[in-house]
Design an enzyme around this catalytic site. Structure first.
Site, short mmCIF file in Angstrom:
data_model
loop_
_atom_site.label_atom_id
_atom_site.label_comp_id
_atom_site.label_asym_id
_atom_site.label_seq_id
_atom_site.Cartn_x
_atom_site.Cartn_y
_atom_site.Cartn_z
CB THR A 224 -0.93 0.00 1.18
OG1 THR A 224 -0.09 0.23 2.44
CG2 THR A 224 -1.83 -1.28 1.42
CE1 TYR A 225 4.97 5.63 -1.80
CE2 TYR A 225 4.29 6.07 -4.02
CZ TYR A 225 5.00 6.01 -3.04
OH TYR A 225 6.04 7.32 -3.11
#
Length: 562
Positions: free
Chosen positions: A24-25
């Protein structure tokens, strides 16, 4: 570097396999994890390490920022059961290292705490005359350390009290290894690395985690600092800019200014302060500083910077007792500012042309022999030219780096042959063959098979060029002059010819002035040339075939407006 790490993280986020992104970013400064991620982490810990490595309750972290929304997750693997070793075959080396770091930190953040006992171990000689003591820590329970241990930026940065010691029992015999007595002196603080500088920014409340990568990038892009062996060293340009700001804008570069400003911006976002009020207070004071500085002459500013950076003169002086004395004429040395940064020069210029590059050396903690690391390179011998038997040097002058063949002979006014290093060529990567190639310029690459004219490669005051016949064609900044051959030269010439403006079209002779009127094409569109006048063509007439009467009318309208 931080910038490269962010680029690799973006690739991992976008996805490198059929299952989509690996991490996730959403935010770089978030520390909280989704409930499903915490549950998956606890299941994995129990399965792979045992229930005793799982804390009784899940760990929930909160950011230190008072105004944080906590609306986004921290960077984490999208699937915690996708271990680094399971997907190593689809990642390159950098992607694997980053993914492994993110995966280990995510799992370790949910593991039980480690238990460390602080101890001191005394080893007494058999004759009871000598006692050797070691202080440090012994692991009673490794906890999260079983998976992940934070690395240190420096090998010797760890305090003696934090060193891990072997677990020994009282009365146990130990084998004595080699004992080396050493004398220790107080060392200056370690130079900042990217990691330690970010840590310091966090402590001072400067910036936000999402801006740290750009801060580190700007420092290097503007050549304020140089990164050598993972440490930041100040450049002359950075020292001069800092000296200027500290003298004339001191309150705006104080450590607490940014932190206080961000607190006020938080108050605005929370509705506790009017934004116009903050801007008015800031701008009134800031404008006074701008106006005061605007009245200063360049000489006054240089004198102030020279006074502030006087210690650099002392460090670079050949005569330590009289560091400001010019060794050439006896005049006064000052710190001056040139196109490529600061340098030391004589006040009697141009009568005295003595200059010296500011050269600062510092002990590099990574070298065992205490060697020095040059921050500004002054002279490097690259080798010897076999044809002339002269030495080839890489040097730095007030206008940048250059190559020099041999030295000035005593009693001779003839200067040795020199060649400037063009923009885009890293001076630290210039080899002997590259240097000889630059010294050979201008050189004939061969004939253009179409025009039968020679193609000459050279470097002029405006940069590298290709000369064909009487025409000069600039070498694009994207091309390395050291790799240009006959084929590349032909390509540059042909591409440059396509950019040449179309020839002027003669419309006729002005009835009053008897001067020619021509239609020309410029960077801002078509225009008329009448004598020394350039007159833009109205938009409603552009693209049409202009008659002499129309051209004369456009010129008259232009003159009437004047």
């Amino acid at each position: 570097s931080a910038k490269k790490t962010m680029q690799i993280a973006q690739k991992l986020y976008e996805g490198v396999d059929d299952n989509g992104g690996l991490i996730t970013y959403m935010r770089t400064d978030a520390v909280n994890l989704a409930a499903e991620a915490i549950t998956a982490a606890r299941d994995l810990i129990s399965k792979d390490f045992g229930d005793n490595y799982n804390p009784k309750t899940p760990r929930v972290y909160k950011t230190k920022s008072k105004n944080a929304q906590e609306a986004h997750e921290a960077i984490r693997p999208t699937n915690l059961f996708r271990k680094p070793t399971d997907i190593k075959h689809i990642l390159d080396a950098d992607q694997y290292r980053l993914y492994e770091l993110i995966w280990k930190r995510t799992i370790a953040s949910q593991m039980a705490s480690a238990i460390l006992d602080k101890v001191a171990i005394d080893s007494i000689s058999t004759d009871k005359k000598t006692t050797l003591r070691a202080t440090g820590q012994v692991i009673a329970f490794d906890g999260f350390l079983k998976l992940y241990k934070e690395d240190k930026d420096e090998d010797n940065e760890e305090d003696d009290a934090e060193k891990l010691l072997p677990n020994v029992n009282e009365g146990e015999n130990v084998n004595k290894g080699e004992i080396t007595p050493e004398q220790h002196f107080t060392q200056p603080p370690y130079r900042y690395t990217e990691a330690s500088l970010v840590k310091k920014l966090e402590e001072l409340g400067i910036g936000r985690p999402s801006t740290y990568a750009s801060i580190l990038s700007v420092l290097q892009d503007r050549q304020y600092v140089r990164l050598i062996t993972r440490k930041f060293y100040p450049e002359n340009r950075g020292r001069i800019v800092t000296a200027f700001l500290e003298n004339y804008f001191k309150q705006y570069v104080e450590y607490d200014f940014t932190a206080q400003m961000e607190e006020k911006l938080d108050d605005i976002s929370n509705g506790n302060m009017n934004w116009k009020e903050l801007l008015n207070v800031f701008w009134d004071k800031f404008k006074k500083h701008i106006d005061a500085t605007d009245k200063l002459s360049v000489t006054e500013i240089l004198d102030k910077i020279d006074e502030t950076l006087e210690h650099l003169l002392v460090m670079n002086a050949e005569d330590k007792e009289n560091p400001r004395k010019c060794p050439k004429c006896g005049g006064r040395l000052n710190i001056k500012i040139g196109k490529f940064g600061g340098f030391i020069g004589c006040e009697k210029y141009p009568d005295c042309d003595y200059t010296k590059q500011i050269n600062i050396t510092d002990k590099d903690e990574n070298t065992e022999d205490g060697a020095t690391t040059p921050i500004e390179i002054e002279n490097i011998k690259l080798g010897e030219d076999k044809e002339s038997g002269k030495e080839v040097w890489l040097k730095k002058g007030p206008y940048g780096f250059y190559i020099q063949l041999g030295e000035t002979e005593k009693g001779s006014k003839q200067k040795p042959k020199r060649a400037s290093i063009p923009k885009g060529v890293d001076h630290l990567k210039v080899s002997l063959s590259d240097a000889l190639n630059l010294l050979s310029l201008p050189k004939n690459l061969g004939k253009n098979p179409k025009t039968k004219e020679d193609l000459i490669l050279g470097v002029g005051r405006f940069g590298p060029y290709i000369k064909q016949g009487a025409n000069y064609h600039s070498v694009p900044a994207t091309d390395n002059i050291l790799t240009i051959d006959i084929n590349k030269a032909i390509e540059i010439v042909e591409n440059d010819k396509k950019k040449i403006k179309s020839p002027a079209k003669e419309i006729g002779e002005h009835p009053d002035t008897k001067e020619k009127i021509t239609l020309n094409s410029g960077r801002y569109g078509p225009y008329l040339k009448h004598g020394k006048q350039n007159i833009a063509i109205p938009k409603n007439l552009q693209g049409q075939e202009l008659s002499l009467e129309q051209a004369v009318e456009i010129i008259k309208n232009k003159e009437s407006k004047k």
